[in-house]
Design a protein around this motif. Structure first.
Motif, PDB file in Angstrom:
ATOM      1  N   PHE A   1       0.854  -1.199   0.000  1.00 22.65           N
ATOM      2  CA  PHE A   1       0.000   0.000   0.000  1.00 22.65           C
ATOM      3  C   PHE A   1       0.884   1.241   0.000  1.00 22.65           C
ATOM      4  CE2 PHE A   1      -2.133  -3.610   1.762  1.00 22.65           C
ATOM      5  CZ  PHE A   1      -3.270  -3.636   0.973  1.00 22.65           C
ATOM      6  N   THR A   2       1.918   1.170  -0.844  1.00 24.30           N
ATOM      7  CA  THR A   2       2.973   2.173  -0.844  1.00 24.30           C
ATOM      8  C   THR A   2       2.451   3.593  -0.967  1.00 24.30           C
ATOM      9  OG1 THR A   2       3.926   0.533  -2.304  1.00 24.30           O
ATOM     10  CG2 THR A   2       5.309   2.367  -1.694  1.00 24.30           C
ATOM     11  N   ARG A   3       1.494   3.780  -1.881  1.00 23.25           N
ATOM     12  CA  ARG A   3       1.043   5.151  -2.111  1.00 23.25           C
ATOM     13  C   ARG A   3       0.421   5.745  -0.840  1.00 23.25           C
ATOM     14  NH1 ARG A   3       0.846   8.580  -5.743  1.00 23.25           N
ATOM     15  NH2 ARG A   3       1.567   7.110  -7.306  1.00 23.25           N
ATOM     16  N   SER A   4      -0.520   5.028  -0.261  1.00 19.83           N
ATOM     17  CA  SER A   4      -1.175   5.552   0.938  1.00 19.83           C
ATOM     18  C   SER A   4      -0.181   5.727   2.083  1.00 19.83           C
ATOM     19  CB  SER A   4      -2.286   4.612   1.396  1.00 19.83           C
ATOM     20  OG  SER A   4      -3.208   4.407   0.364  1.00 19.83           O
ATOM     21  N   VAL A   5       0.732   4.780   2.206  1.00 13.29           N
ATOM     22  CA  VAL A   5       1.698   4.840   3.303  1.00 13.29           C
ATOM     23  C   VAL A   5       2.626   6.043   3.137  1.00 13.29           C
ATOM     24  CG1 VAL A   5       3.728   3.670   4.283  1.00 13.29           C
ATOM     25  CG2 VAL A   5       1.627   2.371   3.827  1.00 13.29           C
ATOM     26  N   MET A   6       3.149   6.228   1.930  1.00 12.24           N
ATOM     27  CA  MET A   6       4.094   7.324   1.706  1.00 12.24           C
ATOM     28  C   MET A   6       3.399   8.679   1.809  1.00 12.24           C
ATOM     29  SD  MET A   6       6.943   5.898   1.565  1.00 12.24           S
ATOM     30  CE  MET A   6       8.235   6.831   0.765  1.00 12.24           C
ATOM     31  N   GLU A   7       2.150   8.721   1.369  1.00 13.86           N
ATOM     32  CA  GLU A   7       1.415   9.983   1.503  1.00 13.86           C
ATOM     33  C   GLU A   7       1.126  10.295   2.967  1.00 13.86           C
ATOM     34  OE1 GLU A   7      -0.564  10.223  -2.953  1.00 13.86           O
ATOM     35  OE2 GLU A   7      -1.912  10.086  -1.225  1.00 13.86           O
ATOM     36  N   ALA A   8       0.944   9.259   3.767  1.00 14.83           N
ATOM     37  CA  ALA A   8       0.741   9.497   5.199  1.00 14.83           C
ATOM     38  C   ALA A   8       2.025  10.052   5.827  1.00 14.83           C
ATOM     39  CB  ALA A   8       0.340   8.196   5.894  1.00 14.83           C
ATOM     40  N   ILE A   9       3.147   9.595   5.318  1.00 12.98           N
ATOM     41  CA  ILE A   9       4.420  10.061   5.874  1.00 12.98           C
ATOM     42  C   ILE A   9       4.721  11.490   5.419  1.00 12.98           C
ATOM     43  CG2 ILE A   9       6.929   9.669   5.788  1.00 12.98           C
ATOM     44  CD1 ILE A   9       6.277   6.643   5.973  1.00 12.98           C
ATOM     45  N   ASP A  10       4.528  11.769   4.136  1.00 13.13           N
ATOM     46  CA  ASP A  10       4.774  13.122   3.642  1.00 13.13           C
ATOM     47  C   ASP A  10       4.079  13.354   2.294  1.00 13.13           C
ATOM     48  OD1 ASP A  10       5.743  15.574   2.766  1.00 13.13           O
ATOM     49  OD2 ASP A  10       7.784  15.211   3.500  1.00 13.13           O
TER      50      ASP A  10
ATOM     51  N   LYS B   1       3.224  13.161  -5.728  1.00 12.39           N
ATOM     52  CA  LYS B   1       3.191  13.177  -7.194  1.00 12.39           C
ATOM     53  C   LYS B   1       4.012  12.068  -7.845  1.00 12.39           C
ATOM     54  CE  LYS B   1       1.951  17.978  -7.863  1.00 12.39           C
ATOM     55  NZ  LYS B   1       2.048  18.421  -6.435  1.00 12.39           N
ATOM     56  N   MET B   2       4.630  11.231  -7.042  1.00 11.88           N
ATOM     57  CA  MET B   2       5.506  10.202  -7.623  1.00 11.88           C
ATOM     58  C   MET B   2       4.717   9.003  -8.147  1.00 11.88           C
ATOM     59  SD  MET B   2       8.736  10.067  -5.038  1.00 11.88           S
ATOM     60  CE  MET B   2       9.647  11.542  -4.604  1.00 11.88           C
ATOM     61  N   GLY B   3       5.334   8.265  -9.053  1.00 13.67           N
ATOM     62  CA  GLY B   3       4.723   7.047  -9.597  1.00 13.67           C
ATOM     63  C   GLY B   3       4.790   5.901  -8.594  1.00 13.67           C
ATOM     64  N   ASP B   4       3.999   4.845  -8.841  1.00 12.84           N
ATOM     65  CA  ASP B   4       3.900   3.748  -7.875  1.00 12.84           C
ATOM     66  C   ASP B   4       5.255   3.091  -7.563  1.00 12.84           C
ATOM     67  OD1 ASP B   4       1.153   3.935  -7.412  1.00 12.84           O
ATOM     68  OD2 ASP B   4       0.705   2.833  -9.249  1.00 12.84           O
ATOM     69  N   PHE B   5       6.044   2.851  -8.604  1.00 12.01           N
ATOM     70  CA  PHE B   5       7.303   2.139  -8.339  1.00 12.01           C
ATOM     71  C   PHE B   5       8.415   3.068  -7.877  1.00 12.01           C
ATOM     72  CE2 PHE B   5       4.877  -1.065 -10.482  1.00 12.01           C
ATOM     73  CZ  PHE B   5       5.175  -2.182  -9.722  1.00 12.01           C
TER      74      PHE B   5
END
Ligand SMILES: *Cc1c(COP(=O)(O)O)cnc(C)c1O
Length: 497
Positions: free
Chosen positions: A430-439, A445-449
Protein backbone atom coordinates in the motif's frame (compact mmCIF):
# COMPACT_ATOMS: atom_id res chain seq x y z
CA UNK A 1 -10.08 -38.89 19.03
CA UNK A 2 -11.66 -37.79 15.80
CA UNK A 3 -12.88 -34.20 15.62
CA UNK A 4 -15.83 -33.72 13.29
CA UNK A 5 -17.45 -30.66 11.78
CA UNK A 6 -21.02 -29.50 11.29
CA UNK A 7 -22.74 -26.65 9.51
CA UNK A 8 -23.79 -23.56 11.49
CA UNK A 9 -27.17 -23.90 9.77
CA UNK A 10 -27.83 -27.46 10.84
CA UNK A 11 -27.95 -29.07 7.41
CA UNK A 12 -24.74 -31.09 7.61
CA UNK A 13 -23.31 -33.08 10.49
CA UNK A 14 -20.49 -35.53 11.12
CA UNK A 15 -18.27 -34.12 8.39
CA UNK A 16 -14.56 -34.95 8.56
CA UNK A 17 -11.97 -32.19 8.43
CA UNK A 18 -10.78 -33.22 4.98
CA UNK A 19 -14.33 -33.22 3.62
CA UNK A 20 -14.99 -29.80 5.13
CA UNK A 21 -11.85 -28.45 3.49
CA UNK A 22 -12.80 -29.90 0.11
CA UNK A 23 -16.29 -28.51 0.30
CA UNK A 24 -15.47 -25.04 1.62
CA UNK A 25 -19.01 -23.88 2.30
CA UNK A 26 -21.67 -26.26 3.65
CA UNK A 27 -24.47 -27.17 1.24
CA UNK A 28 -27.06 -25.31 3.31
CA UNK A 29 -25.05 -22.09 2.96
CA UNK A 30 -23.67 -22.40 6.49
CA UNK A 31 -20.07 -22.50 7.66
CA UNK A 32 -18.38 -25.59 9.02
CA UNK A 33 -17.50 -25.47 12.72
CA UNK A 34 -15.81 -28.12 14.86
CA UNK A 35 -18.04 -29.93 17.35
CA UNK A 36 -15.75 -28.57 20.01
CA UNK A 37 -12.58 -26.57 20.19
CA UNK A 38 -9.73 -28.82 21.30
CA UNK A 39 -7.44 -27.83 24.16
CA UNK A 40 -3.72 -27.40 23.69
CA UNK A 41 -1.81 -30.27 25.20
CA UNK A 42 1.53 -28.47 25.32
CA UNK A 43 3.23 -27.05 28.38
CA UNK A 44 4.23 -23.38 28.08
CA UNK A 45 7.91 -24.33 28.48
CA UNK A 46 7.71 -26.66 25.52
CA UNK A 47 5.79 -24.18 23.42
CA UNK A 48 8.33 -21.45 24.10
CA UNK A 49 11.03 -23.49 22.41
CA UNK A 50 9.09 -24.47 19.33
CA UNK A 51 9.63 -23.33 15.78
CA UNK A 52 6.72 -22.07 13.71
CA UNK A 53 6.47 -25.38 11.90
CA UNK A 54 6.49 -27.40 15.12
CA UNK A 55 3.80 -25.18 16.59
CA UNK A 56 1.77 -25.54 13.40
CA UNK A 57 1.83 -29.32 13.75
CA UNK A 58 0.80 -29.24 17.41
CA UNK A 59 -2.19 -27.01 16.63
CA UNK A 60 -3.30 -28.47 13.33
CA UNK A 61 -3.19 -32.09 14.43
CA UNK A 62 -5.91 -31.28 16.99
CA UNK A 63 -8.27 -29.88 14.36
CA UNK A 64 -7.48 -31.94 11.28
CA UNK A 65 -7.68 -35.33 12.90
CA UNK A 66 -8.21 -37.37 9.75
CA UNK A 67 -4.84 -36.28 8.36
CA UNK A 68 -1.95 -38.55 9.30
CA UNK A 69 1.12 -37.18 11.04
CA UNK A 70 3.10 -37.71 7.87
CA UNK A 71 0.56 -35.89 5.70
CA UNK A 72 0.29 -32.91 8.01
CA UNK A 73 4.02 -32.57 8.46
CA UNK A 74 4.48 -32.75 4.72
CA UNK A 75 1.89 -30.00 4.17
CA UNK A 76 3.50 -27.82 6.82
CA UNK A 77 6.99 -28.31 5.45
CA UNK A 78 5.88 -27.51 1.91
CA UNK A 79 4.05 -24.36 3.01
CA UNK A 80 6.36 -22.69 5.49
CA UNK A 81 9.64 -22.78 3.62
CA UNK A 82 11.75 -20.21 1.80
CA UNK A 83 8.67 -18.68 0.20
CA UNK A 84 8.84 -16.73 3.44
CA UNK A 85 11.66 -14.22 3.67
CA UNK A 86 12.39 -15.05 7.31
CA UNK A 87 13.02 -18.37 9.04
CA UNK A 88 10.79 -17.46 11.95
CA UNK A 89 7.87 -17.07 9.48
CA UNK A 90 5.95 -14.64 11.70
CA UNK A 91 8.32 -12.26 13.51
CA UNK A 92 7.17 -10.44 16.63
CA UNK A 93 8.60 -6.93 16.57
CA UNK A 94 8.55 -4.69 19.62
CA UNK A 95 7.99 -1.00 18.87
CA UNK A 96 7.68 1.27 21.90
CA UNK A 97 5.37 -0.65 24.22
CA UNK A 98 3.52 -2.64 21.56
CA UNK A 99 4.29 -5.89 19.81
CA UNK A 100 3.67 -6.12 16.09
CA UNK A 101 3.07 -9.65 14.90
CA UNK A 102 4.28 -9.37 11.30
CA UNK A 103 2.19 -11.76 9.25
CA UNK A 104 3.33 -10.48 5.87
CA UNK A 105 6.59 -12.26 5.18
CA UNK A 106 5.15 -14.76 2.69
CA UNK A 107 5.03 -14.84 -1.10
CA UNK A 108 2.43 -12.11 -1.60
CA UNK A 109 3.32 -9.95 1.43
CA UNK A 110 -0.05 -10.03 3.22
CA UNK A 111 -1.25 -12.21 6.08
CA UNK A 112 -3.37 -14.30 3.71
CA UNK A 113 -0.16 -16.18 2.88
CA UNK A 114 -0.15 -17.63 6.39
CA UNK A 115 -3.08 -19.85 5.47
CA UNK A 116 -3.04 -19.84 1.68
CA UNK A 117 0.44 -21.23 1.39
CA UNK A 118 -0.79 -24.38 3.12
CA UNK A 119 -4.39 -24.61 1.85
CA UNK A 120 -3.48 -26.05 -1.59
CA UNK A 121 -1.48 -28.80 0.13
CA UNK A 122 -4.29 -29.54 2.55
CA UNK A 123 -6.75 -29.61 -0.31
CA UNK A 124 -4.82 -31.92 -2.59
CA UNK A 125 -4.13 -34.22 0.36
CA UNK A 126 -7.82 -34.15 1.28
CA UNK A 127 -8.76 -34.97 -2.33
CA UNK A 128 -6.51 -38.04 -2.33
CA UNK A 129 -7.84 -39.13 1.02
CA UNK A 130 -11.43 -38.96 -0.20
CA UNK A 131 -10.64 -40.56 -3.58
CA UNK A 132 -11.72 -37.44 -5.42
CA UNK A 133 -10.55 -37.57 -8.99
CA UNK A 134 -12.55 -34.58 -10.19
CA UNK A 135 -10.75 -31.30 -10.78
CA UNK A 136 -11.21 -28.87 -7.95
CA UNK A 137 -12.25 -25.42 -9.06
CA UNK A 138 -11.36 -22.81 -6.48
CA UNK A 139 -13.77 -19.93 -6.59
CA UNK A 140 -12.68 -16.89 -4.66
CA UNK A 141 -13.89 -13.38 -3.93
CA UNK A 142 -11.19 -11.02 -2.79
CA UNK A 143 -10.97 -7.61 -1.24
CA UNK A 144 -7.42 -7.52 -2.59
CA UNK A 145 -5.14 -9.87 -0.71
CA UNK A 146 -6.81 -13.28 -0.66
CA UNK A 147 -6.89 -13.27 -4.47
CA UNK A 148 -3.17 -13.00 -4.99
CA UNK A 149 -2.29 -15.32 -2.13
CA UNK A 150 -4.70 -17.97 -3.42
CA UNK A 151 -3.43 -17.56 -6.99
CA UNK A 152 0.15 -17.96 -5.82
CA UNK A 153 -0.81 -21.07 -3.88
CA UNK A 154 -2.88 -22.79 -6.57
CA UNK A 155 -1.16 -21.69 -9.82
CA UNK A 156 -0.24 -24.80 -11.79
CA UNK A 157 -1.20 -27.15 -8.97
CA UNK A 158 -2.30 -30.32 -10.81
CA UNK A 159 -5.96 -31.19 -10.41
CA UNK A 160 -7.01 -27.61 -9.61
CA UNK A 161 -8.23 -24.47 -11.33
CA UNK A 162 -8.67 -21.11 -9.69
CA UNK A 163 -10.96 -18.19 -10.45
CA UNK A 164 -10.64 -14.92 -8.56
CA UNK A 165 -13.15 -12.06 -8.54
CA UNK A 166 -12.00 -8.66 -7.24
CA UNK A 167 -13.73 -5.24 -7.11
CA UNK A 168 -12.31 -3.46 -10.15
CA UNK A 169 -12.10 -0.06 -8.44
CA UNK A 170 -11.69 -1.27 -4.88
CA UNK A 171 -8.09 -2.45 -4.54
CA UNK A 172 -4.70 -0.72 -4.37
CA UNK A 173 -2.66 -0.30 -7.59
CA UNK A 174 -0.06 -2.79 -6.35
CA UNK A 175 -2.73 -5.29 -5.32
CA UNK A 176 -4.30 -5.13 -8.76
CA UNK A 177 -0.99 -5.43 -10.58
CA UNK A 178 -0.09 -8.44 -8.45
CA UNK A 179 -3.26 -10.21 -9.50
CA UNK A 180 -3.52 -9.34 -13.18
CA UNK A 181 0.07 -10.42 -13.85
CA UNK A 182 -0.54 -13.88 -12.37
CA UNK A 183 0.91 -16.74 -14.41
CA UNK A 184 -0.40 -20.28 -14.57
CA UNK A 185 -2.61 -21.95 -17.17
CA UNK A 186 -5.21 -22.84 -14.54
CA UNK A 187 -5.80 -19.26 -13.34
CA UNK A 188 -8.45 -16.66 -14.15
CA UNK A 189 -8.64 -13.19 -12.62
CA UNK A 190 -11.73 -11.06 -13.15
CA UNK A 191 -12.50 -7.51 -12.07
CA UNK A 192 -16.16 -6.93 -11.25
CA UNK A 193 -18.10 -3.70 -11.45
CA UNK A 194 -19.10 -3.78 -7.83
CA UNK A 195 -17.59 -3.93 -4.34
CA UNK A 196 -16.25 -6.82 -2.29
CA UNK A 197 -19.64 -7.68 -0.80
CA UNK A 198 -21.00 -8.01 -4.35
CA UNK A 199 -18.11 -10.31 -5.24
CA UNK A 200 -18.58 -12.42 -2.12
CA UNK A 201 -22.36 -12.69 -2.54
CA UNK A 202 -21.90 -13.57 -6.21
CA UNK A 203 -19.49 -16.35 -5.34
CA UNK A 204 -21.79 -17.68 -2.62
CA UNK A 205 -24.66 -17.69 -5.12
CA UNK A 206 -22.58 -19.72 -7.58
CA UNK A 207 -21.78 -22.18 -4.78
CA UNK A 208 -25.47 -22.50 -4.05
CA UNK A 209 -26.43 -23.06 -7.70
CA UNK A 210 -27.37 -26.74 -7.83
CA UNK A 211 -27.84 -26.73 -11.61
CA UNK A 212 -24.32 -25.46 -12.13
CA UNK A 213 -22.99 -27.95 -9.62
CA UNK A 214 -24.55 -30.75 -11.64
CA UNK A 215 -23.08 -29.45 -14.90
CA UNK A 216 -19.70 -29.24 -13.25
CA UNK A 217 -19.98 -32.75 -11.93
CA UNK A 218 -20.69 -34.06 -15.42
CA UNK A 219 -17.68 -32.22 -16.75
CA UNK A 220 -15.55 -33.81 -14.01
CA UNK A 221 -15.14 -30.72 -11.81
CA UNK A 222 -16.24 -29.60 -8.36
CA UNK A 223 -16.14 -26.22 -6.63
CA UNK A 224 -14.31 -25.32 -3.47
CA UNK A 225 -13.40 -22.09 -1.75
CA UNK A 226 -10.18 -20.42 -0.76
CA UNK A 227 -12.04 -17.76 1.22
CA UNK A 228 -11.75 -17.63 4.96
CA UNK A 229 -15.08 -19.43 5.23
CA UNK A 230 -12.99 -22.56 4.52
CA UNK A 231 -11.94 -24.27 7.73
CA UNK A 232 -8.64 -25.00 5.98
CA UNK A 233 -7.96 -21.27 6.15
CA UNK A 234 -9.10 -20.76 9.69
CA UNK A 235 -7.10 -23.54 11.35
CA UNK A 236 -3.68 -22.45 10.01
CA UNK A 237 -4.47 -18.94 11.27
CA UNK A 238 -4.83 -20.15 14.85
CA UNK A 239 -1.22 -21.26 14.73
CA UNK A 240 0.35 -17.82 14.83
CA UNK A 241 -1.51 -16.81 17.97
CA UNK A 242 -0.26 -19.91 19.74
CA UNK A 243 3.21 -19.25 18.35
CA UNK A 244 3.08 -15.64 19.54
CA UNK A 245 2.35 -16.78 23.06
CA UNK A 246 5.40 -19.05 22.84
CA UNK A 247 7.60 -16.20 21.65
CA UNK A 248 6.36 -13.82 24.36
CA UNK A 249 7.24 -16.49 26.92
CA UNK A 250 10.59 -17.27 25.33
CA UNK A 251 11.56 -13.59 25.26
CA UNK A 252 10.41 -13.23 28.86
CA UNK A 253 7.96 -10.56 27.88
CA UNK A 254 5.32 -12.57 29.73
CA UNK A 255 5.38 -14.77 32.81
CA UNK A 256 3.76 -18.17 32.57
CA UNK A 257 0.23 -17.19 33.62
CA UNK A 258 0.25 -13.64 32.35
CA UNK A 259 -2.41 -12.82 29.76
CA UNK A 260 -2.03 -10.60 26.72
CA UNK A 261 -4.41 -8.71 24.46
CA UNK A 262 -4.62 -8.87 20.70
CA UNK A 263 -5.76 -6.21 18.28
CA UNK A 264 -6.80 -7.40 14.84
CA UNK A 265 -7.58 -5.23 11.82
CA UNK A 266 -10.79 -6.88 10.72
CA UNK A 267 -12.75 -7.37 7.53
CA UNK A 268 -14.30 -10.78 7.05
CA UNK A 269 -13.71 -11.67 10.73
CA UNK A 270 -11.44 -14.63 9.92
CA UNK A 271 -8.25 -13.48 11.57
CA UNK A 272 -9.83 -12.37 14.84
CA UNK A 273 -11.94 -15.52 14.97
CA UNK A 274 -8.72 -17.51 14.80
CA UNK A 275 -7.48 -15.54 17.82
CA UNK A 276 -10.72 -16.37 19.62
CA UNK A 277 -10.28 -20.06 18.85
CA UNK A 278 -6.70 -19.81 20.16
CA UNK A 279 -8.10 -18.41 23.38
CA UNK A 280 -10.58 -21.30 23.64
CA UNK A 281 -7.65 -23.67 23.16
CA UNK A 282 -5.96 -22.22 26.24
CA UNK A 283 -3.82 -19.33 25.03
CA UNK A 284 -4.17 -16.65 27.73
CA UNK A 285 -5.61 -13.93 25.55
CA UNK A 286 -7.55 -11.43 27.64
CA UNK A 287 -9.21 -9.00 25.24
CA UNK A 288 -9.81 -9.42 21.53
CA UNK A 289 -9.88 -5.92 20.14
CA UNK A 290 -11.63 -5.78 16.79
CA UNK A 291 -10.38 -2.86 14.71
CA UNK A 292 -12.46 -1.44 11.86
CA UNK A 293 -11.95 1.31 9.31
CA UNK A 294 -14.76 3.65 8.23
CA UNK A 295 -16.84 0.60 7.29
CA UNK A 296 -17.44 0.15 11.01
CA UNK A 297 -20.29 -2.32 10.95
CA UNK A 298 -18.47 -4.54 13.47
CA UNK A 299 -17.70 -1.65 15.80
CA UNK A 300 -21.40 -0.80 15.86
CA UNK A 301 -22.26 -4.45 16.39
CA UNK A 302 -20.07 -4.73 19.48
CA UNK A 303 -21.44 -1.43 20.77
CA UNK A 304 -25.12 -2.16 20.27
CA UNK A 305 -25.74 -5.86 19.58
CA UNK A 306 -27.24 -4.95 16.21
CA UNK A 307 -25.55 -5.91 12.98
CA UNK A 308 -26.67 -3.55 10.26
CA UNK A 309 -25.17 -3.49 6.80
CA UNK A 310 -27.65 -0.88 5.52
CA UNK A 311 -25.16 1.90 5.05
CA UNK A 312 -22.86 3.28 2.40
CA UNK A 313 -19.93 1.13 1.40
CA UNK A 314 -16.89 3.35 1.82
CA UNK A 315 -13.70 2.90 -0.20
CA UNK A 316 -10.76 3.47 2.14
CA UNK A 317 -6.98 3.21 2.05
CA UNK A 318 -7.32 -0.13 3.87
CA UNK A 319 -9.28 -1.85 1.08
CA UNK A 320 -8.86 -5.38 2.44
CA UNK A 321 -11.14 -4.29 5.28
CA UNK A 322 -13.75 -2.64 3.09
CA UNK A 323 -16.45 -5.17 3.88
CA UNK A 324 -19.96 -4.86 5.23
CA UNK A 325 -20.84 -8.55 5.43
CA UNK A 326 -18.26 -10.24 7.64
CA UNK A 327 -18.87 -13.88 6.79
CA UNK A 328 -16.94 -15.47 9.61
CA UNK A 329 -18.96 -13.65 12.23
CA UNK A 330 -21.55 -16.36 11.61
CA UNK A 331 -19.30 -18.85 13.39
CA UNK A 332 -19.25 -16.64 16.46
CA UNK A 333 -22.99 -15.99 16.26
CA UNK A 334 -23.63 -19.72 16.16
CA UNK A 335 -21.47 -20.22 19.20
CA UNK A 336 -23.01 -17.46 21.31
CA UNK A 337 -26.45 -18.73 20.29
CA UNK A 338 -25.52 -21.90 22.19
CA UNK A 339 -24.77 -23.89 19.01
CA UNK A 340 -28.41 -23.48 18.02
CA UNK A 341 -28.62 -23.77 14.24
CA UNK A 342 -32.23 -22.55 14.13
CA UNK A 343 -31.34 -19.28 15.82
CA UNK A 344 -28.36 -18.88 13.52
CA UNK A 345 -30.52 -19.44 10.43
CA UNK A 346 -33.11 -16.90 11.63
CA UNK A 347 -30.44 -14.23 12.10
CA UNK A 348 -28.68 -14.97 8.81
CA UNK A 349 -31.96 -14.87 6.92
CA UNK A 350 -32.74 -11.52 8.50
CA UNK A 351 -29.33 -10.34 7.30
CA UNK A 352 -30.06 -11.46 3.75
CA UNK A 353 -33.60 -10.08 3.72
CA UNK A 354 -33.42 -6.91 5.77
CA UNK A 355 -29.70 -6.36 5.90
CA UNK A 356 -29.72 -6.42 9.70
CA UNK A 357 -30.26 -8.50 12.79
CA UNK A 358 -30.19 -8.03 16.52
CA UNK A 359 -28.83 -10.51 19.03
CA UNK A 360 -30.37 -11.18 22.45
CA UNK A 361 -28.97 -9.79 25.73
CA UNK A 362 -27.88 -13.35 26.68
CA UNK A 363 -25.92 -13.61 23.47
CA UNK A 364 -24.36 -10.21 24.05
CA UNK A 365 -23.11 -11.32 27.43
CA UNK A 366 -21.08 -14.00 25.74
CA UNK A 367 -19.24 -11.38 23.72
CA UNK A 368 -17.42 -9.92 26.72
CA UNK A 369 -14.04 -11.12 25.41
CA UNK A 370 -14.43 -8.76 22.47
CA UNK A 371 -14.49 -5.04 22.07
CA UNK A 372 -14.59 -2.90 18.95
CA UNK A 373 -12.78 0.29 17.98
CA UNK A 374 -12.38 2.05 14.68
CA UNK A 375 -10.07 4.49 12.97
CA UNK A 376 -10.94 7.14 10.41
CA UNK A 377 -8.74 7.68 7.36
CA UNK A 378 -7.10 10.69 8.98
CA UNK A 379 -6.44 8.82 12.23
CA UNK A 380 -4.87 5.87 10.43
CA UNK A 381 -2.64 8.15 8.36
CA UNK A 382 -1.64 10.05 11.48
CA UNK A 383 -0.47 6.94 13.30
CA UNK A 384 1.63 5.83 10.30
CA UNK A 385 3.22 9.25 10.27
CA UNK A 386 3.76 9.40 14.02
CA UNK A 387 5.13 5.89 14.45
CA UNK A 388 7.62 6.48 11.68
CA UNK A 389 8.64 9.82 13.19
CA UNK A 390 8.99 8.40 16.70
CA UNK A 391 10.37 4.94 16.10
CA UNK A 392 11.38 4.69 12.44
CA UNK A 393 8.90 1.85 11.99
CA UNK A 394 6.75 1.91 8.86
CA UNK A 395 3.45 0.08 8.98
CA UNK A 396 0.80 -0.47 6.33
CA UNK A 397 -2.65 1.11 6.30
CA UNK A 398 -4.46 -1.93 7.76
CA UNK A 399 -2.02 -2.33 10.60
CA UNK A 400 -2.45 1.40 11.20
CA UNK A 401 -6.16 0.90 11.80
CA UNK A 402 -5.27 -1.69 14.43
CA UNK A 403 -2.57 0.46 16.01
CA UNK A 404 -5.09 3.26 16.27
CA UNK A 405 -7.71 0.99 17.83
CA UNK A 406 -5.07 -0.18 20.29
CA UNK A 407 -4.28 3.39 21.30
CA UNK A 408 -7.95 4.27 21.75
CA UNK A 409 -8.59 1.14 23.78
CA UNK A 410 -5.65 1.79 26.07
CA UNK A 411 -6.53 5.44 26.56
CA UNK A 412 -10.14 4.60 27.31
CA UNK A 413 -9.68 1.60 29.60
CA UNK A 414 -6.23 2.24 31.10
CA UNK A 415 -5.68 -1.50 30.63
CA UNK A 416 -1.95 -2.12 30.84
CA UNK A 417 -2.02 -5.72 29.66
CA UNK A 418 0.66 -6.31 27.06
CA UNK A 419 -0.81 -6.05 23.62
CA UNK A 420 -0.03 -7.71 20.32
CA UNK A 421 -1.07 -5.92 17.14
CA UNK A 422 -1.66 -8.20 14.16
CA UNK A 423 0.27 -6.60 11.33
CA UNK A 424 -1.48 -7.89 8.27
CA UNK A 425 0.31 -6.41 5.27
CA UNK A 426 3.67 -5.12 4.20
CA UNK A 427 3.73 -1.35 3.70
CA UNK A 428 5.00 -2.14 0.19
CA UNK A 429 1.57 -3.37 -0.74
CA UNK A 430 0.00 0.00 0.00
CA UNK A 431 2.97 2.17 -0.84
CA UNK A 432 1.04 5.15 -2.11
CA UNK A 433 -1.17 5.55 0.94
CA UNK A 434 1.70 4.84 3.30
CA UNK A 435 4.09 7.32 1.71
CA UNK A 436 1.42 9.98 1.50
CA UNK A 437 0.74 9.50 5.20
CA UNK A 438 4.42 10.06 5.87
CA UNK A 439 4.77 13.12 3.64
CA UNK A 440 2.08 14.02 1.13
CA UNK A 441 3.92 17.08 -0.21
CA UNK A 442 7.01 15.17 -1.00
CA UNK A 443 5.61 11.88 -2.29
CA UNK A 444 2.15 12.81 -3.57
CA UNK A 445 3.19 13.18 -7.19
CA UNK A 446 5.51 10.20 -7.62
CA UNK A 447 4.72 7.05 -9.60
CA UNK A 448 3.90 3.75 -7.88
CA UNK A 449 7.30 2.14 -8.34
CA UNK A 450 9.20 5.32 -7.63
CA UNK A 451 7.41 5.29 -4.29
CA UNK A 452 8.54 1.72 -3.76
CA UNK A 453 12.17 2.81 -4.04
CA UNK A 454 11.58 5.79 -1.79
CA UNK A 455 10.02 3.53 0.84
CA UNK A 456 13.03 1.27 0.72
CA UNK A 457 15.41 4.20 1.19
CA UNK A 458 13.34 5.56 4.04
CA UNK A 459 12.68 2.36 5.98
CA UNK A 460 15.91 0.51 5.28
CA UNK A 461 13.81 -2.55 4.42
CA UNK A 462 14.74 -4.17 1.11
CA UNK A 463 12.08 -4.22 -1.61
CA UNK A 464 10.33 -7.61 -1.29
CA UNK A 465 10.55 -10.14 -4.11
CA UNK A 466 6.78 -9.92 -4.56
CA UNK A 467 7.16 -6.29 -5.64
CA UNK A 468 10.26 -6.73 -7.80
CA UNK A 469 8.41 -9.46 -9.69
CA UNK A 470 5.58 -7.21 -10.82
CA UNK A 471 7.56 -4.12 -11.77
CA UNK A 472 7.86 -5.17 -15.38
CA UNK A 473 5.56 -8.18 -15.53
CA UNK A 474 3.06 -8.19 -18.42
CA UNK A 475 -0.67 -8.05 -17.70
CA UNK A 476 -2.17 -11.49 -18.37
CA UNK A 477 -5.74 -10.95 -17.19
CA UNK A 478 -8.01 -8.16 -18.34
CA UNK A 479 -11.53 -9.54 -17.99
CA UNK A 480 -14.00 -7.16 -16.37
CA UNK A 481 -17.64 -8.09 -15.85
CA UNK A 482 -20.91 -6.99 -14.31
CA UNK A 483 -21.89 -8.65 -11.03
CA UNK A 484 -24.78 -10.49 -12.65
CA UNK A 485 -22.47 -12.00 -15.28
CA UNK A 486 -20.11 -13.74 -12.84
CA UNK A 487 -21.71 -17.12 -13.40
CA UNK A 488 -21.36 -16.82 -17.18
CA UNK A 489 -17.70 -15.93 -16.82
CA UNK A 490 -17.15 -19.02 -14.68
CA UNK A 491 -18.93 -21.25 -17.18
CA UNK A 492 -17.04 -19.86 -20.13
CA UNK A 493 -13.67 -20.39 -18.43
CA UNK A 494 -14.51 -23.95 -17.48
CA UNK A 495 -15.85 -24.81 -20.92
CA UNK A 496 -12.75 -23.43 -22.62
CA UNK A 497 -10.65 -26.16 -21.01
C1 LIG B 1 -7.82 -9.81 4.68
C2 LIG B 1 -7.14 -8.70 5.37
C3 LIG B 1 -7.64 -8.16 6.57
C4 LIG B 1 -8.91 -8.62 7.18
O1 LIG B 1 -8.82 -9.93 7.67
P1 LIG B 1 -10.16 -10.78 7.98
O2 LIG B 1 -9.67 -12.12 8.34
O3 LIG B 1 -10.92 -10.78 6.69
O4 LIG B 1 -10.88 -10.08 9.06
C5 LIG B 1 -6.90 -7.16 7.18
N1 LIG B 1 -5.76 -6.69 6.64
C6 LIG B 1 -5.27 -7.19 5.49
C7 LIG B 1 -4.02 -6.60 4.95
C8 LIG B 1 -5.92 -8.21 4.83
O5 LIG B 1 -5.42 -8.68 3.68
Amino acid sequence: MELLYKSTRGGEKGVTASQAILQGLAKDGGLFVPYEIPKLTLTPEKLAKMSYQETAYEVMKLFLTDFTEEELKHCIKSAYDDKFDTEVIAPLVKVDQSYYLELFHGATIAFKDMALSILPHLMTTAAKKNQITREIVILTATSGDTGKAALAGFADVPGTKIIVFYPKDGVSPIQEKQMVTQKGGNTLVVGIKGNFDDAQSGVKAIFGDRGLEEELREAGDQFSSANSINIGRLVPQIVYYVYTWGKLLENQELTENEPFNVVVPTGNFGNILAAYYAKQMGVPIRKLICASNDNKVLYDFFQTGTYDKNRDFILTSSPSMDILISSNLERLIYRIAGADAEKDVALMHALTKEGRYEITPEMREKLSDFCGYYATEAEAAEIIHQTFADAGYVMDTHTAVAACACKKYQEETKDQTKTVIASTASPYKFTRSVMEAIDREKYGKMGDFELVDQLSALSGVAVPRAIEEIRTAPVRHNTVCEVQDMKQVVKRFLQAE
